[in-house]
Design an enzyme around this catalytic site. Structure first.
Site, short mmCIF file in Angstrom:
data_model
loop_
_atom_site.label_atom_id
_atom_site.label_comp_id
_atom_site.label_asym_id
_atom_site.label_seq_id
_atom_site.Cartn_x
_atom_site.Cartn_y
_atom_site.Cartn_z
CG HIS A 9 -0.09 0.04 2.66
ND1 HIS A 9 0.08 1.24 2.59
CD2 HIS A 9 -0.17 -1.13 3.23
CE1 HIS A 9 0.90 0.87 4.24
NE2 HIS A 9 0.81 -0.89 3.99
NE ARG A 60 -1.62 0.23 6.67
CZ ARG A 60 -1.29 -0.97 7.71
NH1 ARG A 60 -3.21 -0.67 8.29
NH2 ARG A 60 -1.08 -1.62 8.31
CD GLU A 87 2.65 -5.10 8.42
OE1 GLU A 87 2.69 -5.79 7.80
OE2 GLU A 87 3.38 -4.24 7.64
CG HIS A 181 -0.58 -4.56 4.97
ND1 HIS A 181 -1.34 -3.81 5.51
CD2 HIS A 181 -1.93 -5.26 4.35
CE1 HIS A 181 -2.30 -2.44 4.91
NE2 HIS A 181 -2.58 -4.48 4.35
#
Length: 247
Positions: A9, A60, A87, A181
């Site tokens: 991202h 995100r 993440e 991520h």
């Protein structure tokens, strides 16, 4: 031949503030929006037609995905969302400033938590208001809900996604995009590049730059490259390394 494109991202607000983000939902910065836009245009410029798009369920990554899919004209209703692409959960470190954490615990200890393969950070307590069970977005995860993970933990929880992904998406010569991520993508890099637990520790993935893997039918890597100028890539990777020092 087929291609899997891995995209971290764009820069988030907590990336900018040098904080442990983990599963906290934060938005992209102006720079992050520009990075996502750049990534979409690089895919178009490289004439890479995308057959499938998978992303995590964190804001995100979703924001980045929507920007990119707008540019490449990929239908929003065909985007697949999977929490296993989230993440790494940073446990009790989540939300803390990395520099202040290094001062409190010592830079060596923070480096171990951040960069070791199988040592998790301090876990969240059940009564901590940062506990993911309090977020409705994660209510269906159940017993697998993490409260602090090492990279090894991320790889383990990614395995069911990867098995299904390979079976459902990577069965033809098409091109597939994964927006996720740093650590969930490092987990995939470890699988694709067949890296050891020692080798993956030094791998850094910059925000907002497509990483294109060209694979044969057995998913052996024929080629890999970032869709960016070498000098720009070097500068972005140095930013990631400096952030990792938690100074």
């Amino acid at each position: 031949m087929k291609k899997i494109i891995l995209l971290r991202h764009g820069q988030s607000q907590w990336n900018l503030e040098n904080r442990f983000t983990g599963w906290k939902n934060v938005s992209l910065t102006k720079t992050g929006i520009e990075e996502a836009t750049f990534s979409g245009h690089q895919l178009v410029k490289s004439n890479i037609k995308i057959k499938s798009v998978n992303t995590s369920i964190l804001d995100r990554a979703i924001e980045t995905t929507r920007i990119v899919t707008d540019i490449i004209n990929f239908p929003k209703e065909k985007i697949h969302y999977d929490w296993r692409l989230n993440e790494r959960h940073y446990g009790a470190l989540q939300g803390l400033n990395k520099s202040e954490t290094a001062l409190k615990y010592g830079e060596d200890q923070v480096h171990i938590w951040r960069r070791s393969y199988d040592i998790a950070p301090p876990l969240l307590l059940e009564n901590d208001d940062r506990h993911p069970k309090l977020n409705k977005k994660f209510k269906d995860i159940g017993k697998d809900l993490p409260i602090g993970e090492s990279l090894k933990n991320v790889i383990d929880r990614l395995k069911p996604f990867w098995k299904e992904y390979v079976n459902n998406f990577v069965t033809s010569g098409d091109n597939h995009l994964i927006v996720a991520h740093s650590n969930s993508l490092r987990a995939i890099v470890k699988i694709l590049d067949q890296l050891s637990s020692e080798e993956i520790v030094s791998v850094n993935i910059p925000t907002g730059v497509p990483l294109v893997y060209t694979l044969d039918k057995s998913l052996n890597v024929l080629d890999k490259k970032y869709l960016i100028d070498k000098e720009e890539l070097k500068a972005k990777q140095e930013i990631v390394v400096n952030q990792g020092k938690a100074k």
